[in-house]
Design a protein around this motif. Structure first.
Motif, PDB file in Angstrom:
ATOM      1  N   ASP A  52       0.811  -1.216   0.000  1.00 36.95           N
ATOM      2  CA  ASP A  52       0.000   0.000   0.000  1.00 36.95           C
ATOM      3  C   ASP A  52       0.850   1.274   0.000  1.00 36.95           C
ATOM      4  OD1 ASP A  52      -2.730  -1.026  -0.010  1.00 36.95           O
ATOM      5  OD2 ASP A  52      -2.152  -1.936   1.903  1.00 36.95           O
ATOM      6  N   ALA A  53       2.155   1.131   0.123  1.00 33.79           N
ATOM      7  CA  ALA A  53       3.049   2.279   0.015  1.00 33.79           C
ATOM      8  C   ALA A  53       3.117   2.690  -1.457  1.00 33.79           C
ATOM      9  CB  ALA A  53       4.441   1.924   0.519  1.00 33.79           C
ATOM     10  N   ALA A  54       3.076   3.982  -1.697  1.00 28.88           N
ATOM     11  CA  ALA A  54       3.066   4.493  -3.068  1.00 28.88           C
ATOM     12  C   ALA A  54       4.492   4.659  -3.598  1.00 28.88           C
ATOM     13  CB  ALA A  54       2.312   5.816  -3.115  1.00 28.88           C
ATOM     14  N   LEU A  55       5.243   3.564  -3.630  1.00 22.24           N
ATOM     15  CA  LEU A  55       6.640   3.626  -4.061  1.00 22.24           C
ATOM     16  C   LEU A  55       6.863   3.064  -5.462  1.00 22.24           C
ATOM     17  CD1 LEU A  55       8.527   2.527  -0.823  1.00 22.24           C
ATOM     18  CD2 LEU A  55       8.153   4.841  -1.676  1.00 22.24           C
ATOM     19  N   ASP A  56       5.814   2.654  -6.125  1.00 18.95           N
ATOM     20  CA  ASP A  56       5.959   2.045  -7.440  1.00 18.95           C
ATOM     21  C   ASP A  56       6.828   2.921  -8.346  1.00 18.95           C
ATOM     22  OD1 ASP A  56       3.713   1.064  -6.055  1.00 18.95           O
ATOM     23  OD2 ASP A  56       2.916   0.222  -7.894  1.00 18.95           O
ATOM     24  N   ASP A  57       7.783   2.267  -8.990  1.00 19.19           N
ATOM     25  CA  ASP A  57       8.691   2.976  -9.878  1.00 19.19           C
ATOM     26  C   ASP A  57       9.038   2.044 -11.038  1.00 19.19           C
ATOM     27  OD1 ASP A  57      10.443   4.787 -11.005  1.00 19.19           O
ATOM     28  OD2 ASP A  57      12.058   4.357  -9.604  1.00 19.19           O
ATOM     29  N   GLY A  58       8.189   2.030 -12.044  1.00 21.59           N
ATOM     30  CA  GLY A  58       8.415   1.145 -13.181  1.00 21.59           C
ATOM     31  C   GLY A  58       8.035  -0.284 -12.835  1.00 21.59           C
ATOM     32  N   GLU A  59       8.851  -1.214 -13.267  1.00 19.91           N
ATOM     33  CA  GLU A  59       8.545  -2.624 -13.057  1.00 19.91           C
ATOM     34  C   GLU A  59       9.360  -3.261 -11.944  1.00 19.91           C
ATOM     35  OE1 GLU A  59       9.124  -4.149 -16.986  1.00 19.91           O
ATOM     36  OE2 GLU A  59       7.178  -3.407 -17.656  1.00 19.91           O
ATOM     37  N   LEU A  60      10.267  -2.486 -11.313  1.00 15.95           N
ATOM     38  CA  LEU A  60      11.114  -3.018 -10.254  1.00 15.95           C
ATOM     39  C   LEU A  60      11.482  -1.886  -9.300  1.00 15.95           C
ATOM     40  CD1 LEU A  60      12.949  -5.436  -9.249  1.00 15.95           C
ATOM     41  CD2 LEU A  60      14.749  -4.377 -10.625  1.00 15.95           C
ATOM     42  N   TRP A  61      11.260  -2.098  -7.985  1.00 17.62           N
ATOM     43  CA  TRP A  61      11.647  -1.106  -6.993  1.00 17.62           C
ATOM     44  C   TRP A  61      11.876  -1.805  -5.660  1.00 17.62           C
ATOM     45  CZ3 TRP A  61       6.874  -1.525  -9.186  1.00 17.62           C
ATOM     46  CH2 TRP A  61       5.822  -1.888  -8.351  1.00 17.62           C
ATOM     47  N   PRO A  62      12.729  -1.254  -4.813  1.00 20.88           N
ATOM     48  CA  PRO A  62      12.993  -1.869  -3.517  1.00 20.88           C
ATOM     49  C   PRO A  62      11.832  -1.638  -2.549  1.00 20.88           C
ATOM     50  CG  PRO A  62      14.307   0.110  -3.783  1.00 20.88           C
ATOM     51  CD  PRO A  62      13.564  -0.100  -5.072  1.00 20.88           C
ATOM     52  N   THR A  63      11.613  -2.617  -1.680  1.00 22.83           N
ATOM     53  CA  THR A  63      10.562  -2.486  -0.668  1.00 22.83           C
ATOM     54  C   THR A  63      11.119  -2.574   0.754  1.00 22.83           C
ATOM     55  OG1 THR A  63      10.095  -4.858  -0.731  1.00 22.83           O
ATOM     56  CG2 THR A  63       8.771  -3.416  -2.167  1.00 22.83           C
ATOM     57  N   ALA A  64      12.423  -2.777   0.887  1.00 23.08           N
ATOM     58  CA  ALA A  64      13.056  -2.815   2.202  1.00 23.08           C
ATOM     59  C   ALA A  64      14.469  -2.253   2.087  1.00 23.08           C
ATOM     60  CB  ALA A  64      13.090  -4.231   2.738  1.00 23.08           C
ATOM     61  N   PHE A  65      14.890  -1.595   3.148  1.00 21.16           N
ATOM     62  CA  PHE A  65      16.196  -0.957   3.165  1.00 21.16           C
ATOM     63  C   PHE A  65      16.918  -1.312   4.459  1.00 21.16           C
ATOM     64  CE2 PHE A  65      13.437   1.388   0.444  1.00 21.16           C
ATOM     65  CZ  PHE A  65      14.222   1.791  -0.613  1.00 21.16           C
ATOM     66  N   ALA A  66      18.160  -1.739   4.349  1.00 24.78           N
ATOM     67  CA  ALA A  66      18.990  -2.019   5.510  1.00 24.78           C
ATOM     68  C   ALA A  66      19.492  -0.695   6.068  1.00 24.78           C
ATOM     69  CB  ALA A  66      20.166  -2.905   5.118  1.00 24.78           C
ATOM     70  N   ILE A  67      19.481  -0.577   7.404  1.00 20.92           N
ATOM     71  CA  ILE A  67      19.949   0.653   8.047  1.00 20.92           C
ATOM     72  C   ILE A  67      20.885   0.286   9.194  1.00 20.92           C
ATOM     73  CG2 ILE A  67      19.301   2.744   9.288  1.00 20.92           C
ATOM     74  CD1 ILE A  67      16.522   2.516   8.081  1.00 20.92           C
ATOM     75  N   THR A  68      22.084   0.864   9.174  1.00 22.11           N
ATOM     76  CA  THR A  68      23.017   0.653  10.279  1.00 22.11           C
ATOM     77  C   THR A  68      23.197   1.926  11.102  1.00 22.11           C
ATOM     78  OG1 THR A  68      24.900   1.132   8.842  1.00 22.11           O
ATOM     79  CG2 THR A  68      24.265  -1.191   9.108  1.00 22.11           C
ATOM     80  N   ALA A  69      22.874   3.076  10.511  1.00 23.06           N
ATOM     81  CA  ALA A  69      22.957   4.361  11.209  1.00 23.06           C
ATOM     82  C   ALA A  69      22.132   5.382  10.430  1.00 23.06           C
ATOM     83  CB  ALA A  69      24.402   4.838  11.308  1.00 23.06           C
TER      84      ALA A  69
END
Length: 126
Positions: free
Chosen positions: A91-108
């Protein structure tokens, strides 16, 4: 799954204002490194997308729109991984073409990371 079932039962009893208290409680329970990241993400979401409702989702902080979780934070300590995760649901409006990331690693959360999170949260909230 037990955490999620408990959340559903508790939400029915507590009402909608309980979500913020639950999220803050979960953040407070995290080890220092995870808590620092979660606090920054919570502050960013609150500022950038105040219409998203805080709630816990599988025992982790999450933010919903119209009752559906749009984004969530997963502490590295939850699954003993080397990085925390900021994730987005369909439901997040992040669609960007046919491929986009849905999770991001964060260390800081540096200023560059914060800028990226702000952009992602704003887009996800629609």
């Amino acid at each position: 799954m037990k955490e999620r079932a408990k959340e559903v039962r508790t939400a029915k009893r507590k009402g909608s204002d309980a979500g913020l208290a639950d999220v803050l409680e979960k953040i407070a329970e995290m080890p220092d490194a995870d808590r620092e990241i979660a606090e920054r993400i919570h502050a960013i979401v609150t500022e950038v997308a105040p219409d998203l409702q805080p709630k816990t989702w599988y025992g982790q902080p999450a933010y919903a729109k119209n009752g559906k979780v749009v984004l969530f934070f997963q502490a590295s300590s939850k699954f003993k991984t080397r990085y925390a995760t900021l994730g987005f649901n369909e439901d997040a409006a992040l669609d960007d073409g046919e491929l986009w990331p849905t999770a991001f690693a964060i260390t800081a959360v540096t200023s560059a990371v914060e800028s990226t999170i702000r952009d992602l949260v704003a887009r996800a909230a629609g």
